[in-house]
Design a protein around this motif. Structure first.
Motif, PDB file in Angstrom:
ATOM      1  N   GLU A 125      33.692  35.846  45.841  1.00  0.00           N
ATOM      2  CA  GLU A 125      34.157  37.253  46.036  1.00  0.00           C
ATOM      3  C   GLU A 125      34.759  37.312  47.505  1.00  0.00           C
ATOM      4  OE1 GLU A 125      33.265  39.937  44.317  1.00  0.00           O
ATOM      5  OE2 GLU A 125      33.266  38.634  42.289  1.00  0.00           O
ATOM      6  N   GLU A 126      35.794  38.156  47.781  1.00  0.00           N
ATOM      7  CA  GLU A 126      36.465  38.031  49.106  1.00  0.00           C
ATOM      8  C   GLU A 126      35.330  38.693  50.106  1.00  0.00           C
ATOM      9  OE1 GLU A 126      39.980  39.825  49.349  1.00  0.00           O
ATOM     10  OE2 GLU A 126      40.939  37.869  48.662  1.00  0.00           O
ATOM     11  N   GLY A 127      34.803  39.815  49.814  1.00  0.00           N
ATOM     12  CA  GLY A 127      33.696  40.579  50.861  1.00  0.00           C
ATOM     13  C   GLY A 127      34.445  40.873  52.269  1.00  0.00           C
ATOM     14  N   GLU A 128      33.899  41.497  53.066  1.00  0.00           N
ATOM     15  CA  GLU A 128      34.414  42.190  54.157  1.00  0.00           C
ATOM     16  C   GLU A 128      34.321  41.112  55.465  1.00  0.00           C
ATOM     17  OE1 GLU A 128      36.094  44.907  54.624  1.00  0.00           O
ATOM     18  OE2 GLU A 128      36.022  45.078  52.615  1.00  0.00           O
ATOM     19  N   MET A 139      31.918  25.029  46.787  1.00  0.00           N
ATOM     20  CA  MET A 139      30.172  25.588  47.016  1.00  0.00           C
ATOM     21  C   MET A 139      29.447  24.301  46.951  1.00  0.00           C
ATOM     22  SD  MET A 139      28.125  28.620  45.493  1.00  0.00           S
ATOM     23  CE  MET A 139      27.508  27.540  43.717  1.00  0.00           C
ATOM     24  N   ASP A 140      28.765  24.175  48.109  1.00  0.00           N
ATOM     25  CA  ASP A 140      27.854  23.075  48.221  1.00  0.00           C
ATOM     26  C   ASP A 140      28.812  21.668  48.242  1.00  0.00           C
ATOM     27  OD1 ASP A 140      25.689  24.720  48.704  1.00  0.00           O
ATOM     28  OD2 ASP A 140      25.234  24.768  46.488  1.00  0.00           O
ATOM     29  N   GLY A 141      29.853  21.557  48.702  1.00  0.00           N
ATOM     30  CA  GLY A 141      30.714  20.401  48.485  1.00  0.00           C
ATOM     31  C   GLY A 141      31.219  20.072  47.190  1.00  0.00           C
ATOM     32  N   ARG A 195      33.240  32.277  54.486  1.00  0.00           N
ATOM     33  CA  ARG A 195      32.037  33.374  54.546  1.00  0.00           C
ATOM     34  C   ARG A 195      32.397  34.329  53.568  1.00  0.00           C
ATOM     35  NH1 ARG A 195      29.008  34.053  59.263  1.00  0.00           N
ATOM     36  NH2 ARG A 195      28.836  36.144  58.501  1.00  0.00           N
ATOM     37  N   LEU A 196      32.619  33.598  52.278  1.00  0.00           N
ATOM     38  CA  LEU A 196      32.881  34.372  50.854  1.00  0.00           C
ATOM     39  C   LEU A 196      31.459  34.631  50.269  1.00  0.00           C
ATOM     40  CD1 LEU A 196      35.215  31.816  49.671  1.00  0.00           C
ATOM     41  CD2 LEU A 196      35.951  34.212  50.169  1.00  0.00           C
ATOM     42  N   LYS A 197      31.562  35.806  49.559  1.00  0.00           N
ATOM     43  CA  LYS A 197      30.287  36.012  48.646  1.00  0.00           C
ATOM     44  C   LYS A 197      30.712  35.390  47.386  1.00  0.00           C
ATOM     45  CE  LYS A 197      30.612  40.480  48.456  1.00  0.00           C
ATOM     46  NZ  LYS A 197      30.180  41.801  48.347  1.00  0.00           N
ATOM     47  N   VAL A 198      29.469  35.016  46.478  1.00  0.00           N
ATOM     48  CA  VAL A 198      29.606  34.362  45.616  1.00  0.00           C
ATOM     49  C   VAL A 198      28.895  35.107  44.429  1.00  0.00           C
ATOM     50  CG1 VAL A 198      29.146  32.339  44.294  1.00  0.00           C
ATOM     51  CG2 VAL A 198      29.916  32.016  46.611  1.00  0.00           C
ATOM     52  N   GLU A 199      29.526  35.163  42.988  1.00  0.00           N
ATOM     53  CA  GLU A 199      28.824  35.601  42.003  1.00  0.00           C
ATOM     54  C   GLU A 199      28.428  34.514  41.032  1.00  0.00           C
ATOM     55  OE1 GLU A 199      29.200  38.986  38.237  1.00  0.00           O
ATOM     56  OE2 GLU A 199      30.779  38.559  39.758  1.00  0.00           O
ATOM     57  N   ARG A 200      27.165  34.549  40.714  1.00  0.00           N
ATOM     58  CA  ARG A 200      27.048  33.420  39.623  1.00  0.00           C
ATOM     59  C   ARG A 200      26.948  34.104  38.227  1.00  0.00           C
ATOM     60  NH1 ARG A 200      21.397  31.276  41.132  1.00  0.00           N
ATOM     61  NH2 ARG A 200      20.641  33.323  40.962  1.00  0.00           N
ATOM     62  N   VAL A 201      27.611  33.418  37.440  1.00  0.00           N
ATOM     63  CA  VAL A 201      27.523  34.053  35.892  1.00  0.00           C
ATOM     64  C   VAL A 201      26.925  32.812  34.754  1.00  0.00           C
ATOM     65  CG1 VAL A 201      29.421  34.844  34.348  1.00  0.00           C
ATOM     66  CG2 VAL A 201      29.768  34.754  36.721  1.00  0.00           C
ATOM     67  N   THR A 202      26.038  33.363  34.276  1.00  0.00           N
ATOM     68  CA  THR A 202      25.282  32.629  33.136  1.00  0.00           C
ATOM     69  C   THR A 202      25.839  33.220  31.842  1.00  0.00           C
ATOM     70  OG1 THR A 202      23.395  32.478  34.579  1.00  0.00           O
ATOM     71  CG2 THR A 202      23.052  32.160  32.421  1.00  0.00           C
ATOM     72  N   ALA A 203      26.092  32.151  31.129  1.00  0.00           N
ATOM     73  CA  ALA A 203      26.676  32.199  29.634  1.00  0.00           C
ATOM     74  C   ALA A 203      25.965  31.469  28.601  1.00  0.00           C
ATOM     75  CB  ALA A 203      28.191  31.806  29.489  1.00  0.00           C
ATOM     76  N   LEU A 214      24.991  36.189  44.889  1.00  0.00           N
ATOM     77  CA  LEU A 214      24.138  35.400  45.434  1.00  0.00           C
ATOM     78  C   LEU A 214      23.863  35.680  46.776  1.00  0.00           C
ATOM     79  CD1 LEU A 214      25.110  31.796  44.242  1.00  0.00           C
ATOM     80  CD2 LEU A 214      23.467  33.458  43.246  1.00  0.00           C
ATOM     81  N   PRO A 215      22.932  35.729  47.590  1.00  0.00           N
ATOM     82  CA  PRO A 215      22.802  36.073  49.053  1.00  0.00           C
ATOM     83  C   PRO A 215      23.886  35.029  49.705  1.00  0.00           C
ATOM     84  CG  PRO A 215      20.612  35.604  48.042  1.00  0.00           C
ATOM     85  CD  PRO A 215      21.641  35.469  47.169  1.00  0.00           C
ATOM     86  N   TYR A 216      24.355  35.608  50.935  1.00  0.00           N
ATOM     87  CA  TYR A 216      25.271  34.828  51.705  1.00  0.00           C
ATOM     88  C   TYR A 216      24.790  33.592  52.398  1.00  0.00           C
ATOM     89  CZ  TYR A 216      28.242  33.358  55.260  1.00  0.00           C
ATOM     90  OH  TYR A 216      29.065  32.402  56.206  1.00  0.00           O
ATOM     91  N   ARG A 217      25.407  32.411  51.888  1.00  0.00           N
ATOM     92  CA  ARG A 217      25.063  31.249  52.850  1.00  0.00           C
ATOM     93  C   ARG A 217      26.404  30.525  53.188  1.00  0.00           C
ATOM     94  NH1 ARG A 217      22.761  26.977  50.040  1.00  0.00           N
ATOM     95  NH2 ARG A 217      23.395  27.647  48.195  1.00  0.00           N
ATOM     96  N   ASP A 218      26.295  29.768  54.189  1.00  0.00           N
ATOM     97  CA  ASP A 218      27.669  29.370  54.826  1.00  0.00           C
ATOM     98  C   ASP A 218      27.846  27.924  54.001  1.00  0.00           C
ATOM     99  OD1 ASP A 218      29.973  29.019  56.399  1.00  0.00           O
ATOM    100  OD2 ASP A 218      28.767  28.022  57.962  1.00  0.00           O
ATOM    101  N   ASN A 219      28.084  28.131  52.885  1.00  0.00           N
ATOM    102  CA  ASN A 219      28.283  26.820  51.989  1.00  0.00           C
ATOM    103  C   ASN A 219      29.351  26.972  51.131  1.00  0.00           C
ATOM    104  OD1 ASN A 219      27.313  28.865  50.232  1.00  0.00           O
ATOM    105  ND2 ASN A 219      26.317  27.544  48.976  1.00  0.00           N
TER     106      ASN A 219
END
Length: 249
Positions: free
Chosen positions: A159-162, A123-125, A177-185, A236-241
């Motif tokens: 997240e695979e997504g459709e 993600m983001d390189g 074109r993956l979805k991403v979940e951000r997890v904070t701990a 996270l909102p989808y971005r092509d990253n």
């Protein structure tokens, strides 16, 4: 797996017909049976070779002089079971992201000890997650980043997504074109914890850490618990990253 098969699978994945096939009751049943067999084999490998894979992982991190800790279900097992969770099908460790070059150093050290790299998520390189295989054990490495609060850390899960798109290559399959979940701990530092007679690093605030992931009842066994069913997920909102690389092994 043959290249031809991969190309055919990749083609159908990128067509609308794939979504239809995935909802066919008969194919869903066949696919679930296949997945169950895979998960059973993975669980057996964890209980047979899980400790050995963790010992070798510890050696790899020591070689590159980087910290790591038991994470997710592996941490839960160490605290609750003093071993591996009966239904856990992989090993999880966390570490801090200190650059792609250090991630490559880890890869080199892991491969030297017999691991095979099967997957990486970018993600983001930056590499944010990767998977290694050792004697059938899937070992996931999650890379963490500092949070806005100095006692918070963040990792990312794909997240695979459709809308995902597959591109077949000679040595890998690229998924975009993956979805991403951000997890904070919450994270205050590391301490050592015994797991099956060996000492491994864990978050020193492991009670708060596990509550954050699994809820206040994490000490109660629940084999039906599903990560995707948690409330307040930070998708996270989808971005092509983003892209995932699935290596052909």
């Amino acid at each position: 797996m043959s290249t031809t098969f991969e190309k055919v699978k990749s083609f159908f994945r990128n067509q609308n017909i794939y979504k239809v096939l995935r909802t066919n009751p008969i194919l869903v049943k066949v696919n679930q049976h296949y997945r169950n067999k895979i998960e059973t084999a993975k669980r057996e490998s964890v209980h047979k070779y899980g400790l050995e894979s963790l010992q070798l992982t510890k050696e790899s991190f020591q070689e590159i002089k980087r910290d790591f800790w038991l994470d997710w279900g592996t941490l839960l097992g160490a605290i609750r079971e003093r071993g591996f969770i009966g239904h856990d099908a992989d090993i999880d460790v966390g570490t801090f992201f200190t650059g792609n070059e250090d991630a490559k150093k880890l890869e080199k050290s892991m491969k030297k000890r017999g691991f095979i790299k099967s997957r990486e998520f970018w993600m983001d390189g930056k590499i944010v997650e990767e998977t290694y295989i050792y004697n059938g054990v899937n070992l996931d490495v999650f890379y963490y980043y500092p949070g806005e609060d100095k006692e918070k850390i963040i990792c990312y899960s794909s997240e695979e997504g459709e809308d995902r798109v597959y591109e077949n290559r000679d040595d890998s399959t690229i998924v975009t074109r993956l979805k991403v979940e951000r997890v904070t701990a919450p994270f205050t530092g590391l301490t050592l914890m015994e797991l099956l007679g060996e000492q491994f690093p864990v978050p020193e605030n492991y009670h708060q850490y596990l509550q954050n992931y699994y809820g206040s009842t994490y000490l109660v066994k629940n084999e039906k618990w599903e990560w995707n069913n948690r409330k307040d997920r930070d998708i996270l909102p989808y971005r092509d990253n983003t892209r995932a690389v699935l290596f052909k092994i």
